[in-house]
Design a protein around this motif. Structure first.
Motif, PDB file in Angstrom:
ATOM      1  N   PHE A 163      44.467  44.878  39.136  1.00 23.91           N
ATOM      2  CA  PHE A 163      45.852  44.496  39.610  1.00 23.91           C
ATOM      3  C   PHE A 163      46.372  43.598  38.324  1.00 23.91           C
ATOM      4  N   PRO A 164      47.589  43.695  38.085  1.00 24.44           N
ATOM      5  CA  PRO A 164      48.265  43.298  36.707  1.00 24.44           C
ATOM      6  C   PRO A 164      47.557  41.618  36.689  1.00 24.44           C
ATOM      7  N   GLY A 165      47.315  41.242  35.521  1.00 25.22           N
ATOM      8  CA  GLY A 165      47.195  39.825  35.374  1.00 25.22           C
ATOM      9  C   GLY A 165      46.380  39.633  33.909  1.00 25.22           C
ATOM     10  N   ASN A 166      45.771  38.553  33.580  1.00 21.14           N
ATOM     11  CA  ASN A 166      44.935  38.343  32.454  1.00 21.14           C
ATOM     12  C   ASN A 166      43.894  39.248  32.114  1.00 21.14           C
ATOM     13  N   LYS A 167      43.294  39.928  33.186  1.00 21.96           N
ATOM     14  CA  LYS A 167      41.980  40.590  32.828  1.00 21.96           C
ATOM     15  C   LYS A 167      42.471  42.004  32.507  1.00 21.96           C
ATOM     16  N   GLY A 176      39.561  28.363  37.585  1.00 18.07           N
ATOM     17  CA  GLY A 176      40.220  29.262  36.693  1.00 18.07           C
ATOM     18  C   GLY A 176      39.536  30.800  36.908  1.00 18.07           C
ATOM     19  N   VAL A 177      38.324  30.645  37.371  1.00 18.26           N
ATOM     20  CA  VAL A 177      37.472  32.045  37.589  1.00 18.26           C
ATOM     21  C   VAL A 177      37.990  32.329  39.196  1.00 18.26           C
ATOM     22  N   MET A 178      38.092  31.373  39.996  1.00 18.36           N
ATOM     23  CA  MET A 178      38.418  31.728  41.488  1.00 18.36           C
ATOM     24  C   MET A 178      40.069  32.090  41.469  1.00 18.36           C
ATOM     25  N   ASP A 179      40.812  31.634  40.605  1.00 17.78           N
ATOM     26  CA  ASP A 179      42.202  32.009  40.542  1.00 17.78           C
ATOM     27  C   ASP A 179      42.443  33.433  39.701  1.00 17.78           C
ATOM     28  N   MET A 180      41.288  33.857  39.120  1.00 17.65           N
ATOM     29  CA  MET A 180      41.166  34.890  38.323  1.00 17.65           C
ATOM     30  C   MET A 180      42.211  34.885  37.007  1.00 17.65           C
ATOM     31  N   ARG A 181      42.359  33.626  36.570  1.00 18.65           N
ATOM     32  CA  ARG A 181      43.198  33.453  35.308  1.00 18.65           C
ATOM     33  C   ARG A 181      42.157  33.450  33.959  1.00 18.65           C
ATOM     34  N   TYR A 182      40.827  33.354  34.328  1.00 20.11           N
ATOM     35  CA  TYR A 182      39.966  33.564  33.267  1.00 20.11           C
ATOM     36  C   TYR A 182      39.085  34.822  33.629  1.00 20.11           C
TER      37      TYR A 182
END
Length: 340
Positions: A197-201, A327-333
């Motif tokens: 899904f859209p996001g940093n990754k 940040g890992v849990m929030d999927m920011r990183y």
């Protein structure tokens, strides 16, 4: 020294006045340069781990230099990474070269104090078992610190004829999904499709030149994206029950499906079509951990593709460990590396 210590669920602490551990007979003392956050570390923070007893210094992904050596195998100043699961050396799996499947394993960060500290003392069997791998200076510390998780990816890909594959689907773009994509492209695959899904990754994947499809679209587009046949290899890097049930349908006849991501115990069972597996001659397989040989291969790949892997990494000081976990849990990183 500073170290990050697990005391229990939602109780992880940065300690700043810990004693530097002693170098054991036959072992080495390592001054760490960088250590990365694994999903296992985050899971232990949220839900504990049966292998952990408190208090324990966590972390098993690192790079560092030998500060003191009490073995002839390594000298002071040498730079090393590690295959952190130490096999017993006596069981069937250890004797057949599969130490990652050892019947009585020990691992740093669990039974042995881990790498999220300024210094790490490793026992003799970590050295004599070949678990320490020399690492060249040309690899930046944040990149070298991910040798262990990359080695797990290499272990998984060793189960298939990776150098002959062209059409590959990767479901899930966390660090492991991105590491798979880079590794498979390096092996020669030309048609690598990734989904998330859209996001940093997703932004990272696109910056690396990979095709990204929204997971909601893959059911309609998988044949079109694979020349009408399905994919030669489908990699499941998403710990989602429904995803793991539907993934085999995207594989072509005679194809492979890698169950890389594990599911939590309460959702560990999935339903699969026996007829599809049988008549399409699919190979479904799991992957766990890695061996020193896989770490050696990871170091070589990191040296060749360091710029690609740098794009996946966010570097933070170890004082910001909670931001790293969050940040890992929030999927920011995608992947966080901490520096002491």
């Amino acid at each position: 020294m500073k170290r990050i210590v697990w005391y229990g669920i939602k109780d992880v602490r940065l300690e700043t006045d810990a004693e530097i551990p002693k170098c054991e007979e036959g072992g080495v003392l390592i001054k760490t340069e960088a250590f990365s956050v694994c999903g296992t570390d985050v899971k232990a923070y949220n839900a504990g781990n049966t292998r952990l007893t408190h208090p324990q210094t966590v972390g098993h992904e690192f790079v560092g230099r030998i500060e003191e050596s009490r073995t002839t195998a390594f000298s002071g100043g040498e730079r090393v990474v590690m295959a952190p699961t130490i096999g017993c050396g006596e069981c069937y799996y250890c004797k057949t070269g599969k130490r990652n499947l050892c019947a009585k394993p020990r691992s740093i960060g669990f039974q042995i104090p881990g790498a999220m500290a300024e210094y790490l003392s490793l026992p003799a069997d970590a050295v004599t078992g070949g678990h320490l791998i020399k690492c060249p200076d040309d690899i930046p510390a944040p990149v070298a610190a991910i040798a262990e998780p990359l080695s797990c990816v290499i272990n998984g890909l060793s189960r298939v004829p990776v150098n002959t594959l062209n059409d590959v689907l990767i479901i899930g773009l966390g660090a492991i999904g991105l590491f798979h994509a880079i590794s498979i492209r390096n092996a020669g695959a030309g048609n690598i499709i990734t989904t998330d899904f859209p996001g940093n990754k997703v932004d990272i994947a696109k910056s690396l030149g990979f095709t990204v499809i929204n997971p909601e679209e893959i059911k309609e587009k998988w044949k079109e994206l694979s020349g009408g046949l399905g994919f030669e290899l489908v990699i499941i890097a998403a710990p989602v029950q429904q995803v793991q049930e539907t993934a085999p349908m995207y594989a072509r006849k005679g194809g492979y499906v890698s169950y890389f991501a594990s599911l939590p115990p309460e959702h560990e069972k999935i339903s699969l079509s026996s007829r599809m597996i049988h008549y399409n001659e699919l190979v479904l397989y799991g992957t766990s951990d890695s061996t020193p040989k896989h770490v050696e291969e990871a170091v070589k790949l990191l040296s060749e593709r360091k710029d690609d892997f740098l794009k996946v990494i966010t570097v933070l000081p170890m004082e910001q460990w909670l931001e790293a976990y969050q940040g890992v849990m929030d999927m920011r990183y995608a992947k966080v590396v901490l520096t002491p």
